[in-house]
Design a protein around this motif. Structure first.
Motif, PDB file in Angstrom:
ATOM      1  N   ARG A  26       1.096  -1.162  -0.323  1.00 18.29           N
ATOM      2  CA  ARG A  26       0.149   0.578   0.675  1.00 18.29           C
ATOM      3  C   ARG A  26       0.777   1.316   0.246  1.00 18.29           C
ATOM      4  O   ARG A  26       2.062   1.329  -0.020  1.00 18.29           O
ATOM      5  N   LYS A  59      -6.211  -1.744  -8.182  1.00 22.89           N
ATOM      6  CA  LYS A  59      -6.940  -1.321  -7.256  1.00 22.89           C
ATOM      7  C   LYS A  59      -7.425  -2.695  -6.767  1.00 22.89           C
ATOM      8  O   LYS A  59      -7.469  -3.002  -7.855  1.00 22.89           O
ATOM      9  N   SER A  75      -8.712   0.050  -1.646  1.00 20.82           N
ATOM     10  CA  SER A  75      -7.184   0.329  -2.042  1.00 20.82           C
ATOM     11  C   SER A  75      -6.405   0.018  -2.884  1.00 20.82           C
ATOM     12  O   SER A  75      -7.047  -0.122  -4.243  1.00 20.82           O
ATOM     13  N   ARG A  76      -5.056   1.692  -3.460  1.00 21.91           N
ATOM     14  CA  ARG A  76      -4.295   0.728  -4.555  1.00 21.91           C
ATOM     15  C   ARG A  76      -2.614   0.559  -3.674  1.00 21.91           C
ATOM     16  O   ARG A  76      -2.117   0.443  -2.959  1.00 21.91           O
TER      17      ARG A  76
END
Length: 69
Positions: free
Chosen positions: A12, A40, A44-45
């Protein structure tokens, strides 16, 4: 027996910042520019660790080339 690689393949944003020393805003600039790859997953990335490594190696190579020119 299953072995698990201790190095993650994605992290993250906060972990990518700690790993590289790159600020949050600069990471997002690099993502928008396509310099670093991410995916993605829901909200969340996830930053691909290999992409971080390749970016930093490319940056190092460019700087070495500039110094020798």
């Amino acid at each position: 027996m299953i072995t698990i690689d201790p190095e993650p393949i994605s992290v993250r944003i906060p972990a990518a910042m700690k790993m590289t020393g790159i600020s949050r805003s600069r990471l997002f600039e690099l993502l928008r520019a396509g310099e670093i790859d991410s995916v993605k997953l829901g909200t969340s990335r996830l930053i691909l660790v290999e992409s971080l490594r390749l970016f930093l190696e490319k940056l190092q190579s460019e700087q070495q080339t500039a110094r020798s020119a």
